[in-house]
Design a protein around this motif. Structure first.
Motif, PDB file in Angstrom:
ATOM      1  N   GLU A  81     -59.070  90.129 -18.055  1.00 43.96           N
ATOM      2  CA  GLU A  81     -59.124  88.806 -18.351  1.00 43.96           C
ATOM      3  C   GLU A  81     -60.099  87.989 -18.140  1.00 43.96           C
ATOM      4  O   GLU A  81     -60.820  87.131 -19.052  1.00 43.96           O
ATOM      5  N   ILE A  82     -60.379  88.058 -16.861  1.00 43.85           N
ATOM      6  CA  ILE A  82     -61.917  87.037 -16.695  1.00 43.85           C
ATOM      7  C   ILE A  82     -63.141  87.528 -17.510  1.00 43.85           C
ATOM      8  O   ILE A  82     -63.659  86.663 -18.219  1.00 43.85           O
ATOM      9  N   ALA A  83     -63.169  88.851 -17.646  1.00 42.50           N
ATOM     10  CA  ALA A  83     -64.367  89.257 -18.573  1.00 42.50           C
ATOM     11  C   ALA A  83     -64.258  88.688 -19.973  1.00 42.50           C
ATOM     12  O   ALA A  83     -65.349  88.302 -20.431  1.00 42.50           O
ATOM     13  N   ALA A  84     -62.908  88.885 -20.422  1.00 39.71           N
ATOM     14  CA  ALA A  84     -62.899  88.556 -21.782  1.00 39.71           C
ATOM     15  C   ALA A  84     -63.149  87.040 -22.320  1.00 39.71           C
ATOM     16  O   ALA A  84     -63.946  86.475 -22.936  1.00 39.71           O
ATOM     17  N   ILE A 312     -65.895  92.966 -13.341  1.00 44.80           N
ATOM     18  CA  ILE A 312     -66.161  92.225 -14.260  1.00 44.80           C
ATOM     19  C   ILE A 312     -67.200  92.347 -15.110  1.00 44.80           C
ATOM     20  O   ILE A 312     -67.043  92.372 -16.608  1.00 44.80           O
ATOM     21  N   ALA A 313     -68.418  92.618 -14.715  1.00 41.89           N
ATOM     22  CA  ALA A 313     -69.247  92.843 -15.685  1.00 41.89           C
ATOM     23  C   ALA A 313     -69.427  94.222 -16.019  1.00 41.89           C
ATOM     24  O   ALA A 313     -69.825  94.053 -17.658  1.00 41.89           O
ATOM     25  N   ILE A 314     -68.837  95.113 -15.633  1.00 43.93           N
ATOM     26  CA  ILE A 314     -68.855  96.294 -16.521  1.00 43.93           C
ATOM     27  C   ILE A 314     -67.734  96.147 -17.758  1.00 43.93           C
ATOM     28  O   ILE A 314     -68.134  96.472 -18.886  1.00 43.93           O
ATOM     29  N   ARG A 315     -66.613  95.367 -17.382  1.00 46.79           N
ATOM     30  CA  ARG A 315     -65.814  95.191 -18.442  1.00 46.79           C
ATOM     31  C   ARG A 315     -66.203  94.205 -19.388  1.00 46.79           C
ATOM     32  O   ARG A 315     -65.923  94.241 -20.831  1.00 46.79           O
ATOM     33  N   MET A 316     -67.132  93.503 -19.087  1.00 43.48           N
ATOM     34  CA  MET A 316     -67.671  92.344 -19.989  1.00 43.48           C
ATOM     35  C   MET A 316     -68.606  93.187 -20.783  1.00 43.48           C
ATOM     36  O   MET A 316     -68.672  93.050 -22.263  1.00 43.48           O
ATOM     37  N   ALA A 317     -69.388  94.192 -20.474  1.00 43.57           N
ATOM     38  CA  ALA A 317     -70.471  94.874 -21.172  1.00 43.57           C
ATOM     39  C   ALA A 317     -69.376  96.024 -21.967  1.00 43.57           C
ATOM     40  O   ALA A 317     -69.968  96.087 -23.416  1.00 43.57           O
TER      41      ALA A 317
END
Length: 331
Positions: A81-84, A312-317
């Motif tokens: 959720e934070i990543a999105a 978070i960074a990986i899921r953003m990627a």
């Protein structure tokens, strides 16, 4: 070519679009090594977003990401959720207990209805292995599906963040010795870790635990089975601990928590068998005094909290590559 290799290649090919870009992330099986390296490089450029006063970039502005969590989750759901949101996507979290599936609607009917609302991506956690793959087979070409954990099969983003964390602290993988300790039998995390470690060149992987949780047949996954903790940890560079998957156990796989901890819990004494600078990791939630001693979980070699941050960074990627089908030029 074995049936397993053929299946992995089929699954891998299904995750790329016609242009060779990542369309879905369902499993690490069948992925190219350069895909993992691209995701790591993209994550490198996105880590600093979390350090800004305004933690947002416009990569997914106008996109709608639906989080479909049919199993309880804290870290994975929250970090997705934070990543999105940091990518400026609109995020909808479906409450499964109040959803139409709880009233008898099929999973695919639920997906069809949500897709009719111009959804761009589904992040799916489900108790049944293969659920994310099933959904991916029934969405429109422009819709992305990301597997946030399915049954005992795969948890690709957890493995990616684990690998990314190791990369931060060790650089290359080729010479590493890695021990995966605990409930390998029921662990989707361990299966994805194994695939990723092998893909990145790790040759010495030990699967450590009691015979009930690490039966000898698990060696077919690509690791050496060890039923003695000291033997399994001897001179390793990385210790990947696993949670006891009690929700997936149908019988008495361990006599008691106390006995399990005495034999397979990661204590300072047990960790002494590893290299002096060995990294300690755990996907969480950790059970102190069952899988790991508090003194080890909180020691300077523990990367348990950095794993969460890196998630978070990986899921953003991953979302940038699948939903945005692009890089971080707007970051």
């Amino acid at each position: 070519m074995s049936d397993l290799v053929a299946l992995a290649q089929t699954l891998g090919a299904a995750q790329y679009d016609a242009g060779g870009r990542l369309r879905h992330l369902l499993t690490l099986e069948g992925l190219r090594r350069d895909t993992l390296e691209e995701l790591f490089s993209l994550a490198d450029s996105l880590v600093e977003v979390g350090e800004r006063s305004v933690k947002k970039v416009p990569l997914l502005r106008g996109k709608t990401v639906v989080l479909l969590f049919f199993e309880a989750s804290t870290r994975t759901r929250t970090t997705f959720e934070i990543a999105a949101k940091r990518l400026s996507a609109d995020v909808v979290t479906l409450s499964v207990s109040a959803s139409a599936t709880a009233k008898g609607e099929s999973l695919l009917d639920t997906i069809a209805n949500l897709q009719a609302m111009q959804t761009d991506a589904f992040v799916v956690r489900h108790a049944d292995s293969g659920a994310a793959q099933l959904i991916a087979c029934h969405v429109a070409p422009q819709v992305a599906v990301v597997n946030a954990g399915d049954g005992c099969h795969a948890h690709p983003t957890q493995a990616l963040l684990d690998l990314y964390t190791i990369r931060q602290h060790r650089g290359s993988f080729d010479q590493l010795k890695v021990a995966i300790v605990g409930d390998v039998l029921h662990s989707r995390v361990a299966r994805s870790q194994l695939v990723g470690l092998r893909l990145l060149g790790v040759k010495d992987i030990r699967l450590v635990g009691p015979a009930t949780l690490v039966p000898d047949r698990m060696a077919c996954l690509g690791g050496r089975v060890c039923h003695d903790l000291r033997e399994g940890l001897a001179d390793v560079d990385v210790v990947l601990m696993l949670r006891l998957q009690r929700e997936r156990m149908a019988g008495g796989f361990v006599p008691s928590d106390r006995e399990y901890f005495e034999l397979y819990g990661l204590t300072e004494t047990a960790l002494a068998a590893a290299r002096p600078d060995a990294l300690v990791m755990h996907p969480g939630p950790i059970n102190r005094g069952v899988e790991i001693a508090s003194s080890v979980a909180d020691c300077e070699r523990s990367l348990i909290l950095p794993q969460v941050t890196n998630g978070i960074a990986i899921r953003m990627a991953v979302l940038a590559q699948t939903v945005g089908r692009g890089g971080a030029d707007d970051a």
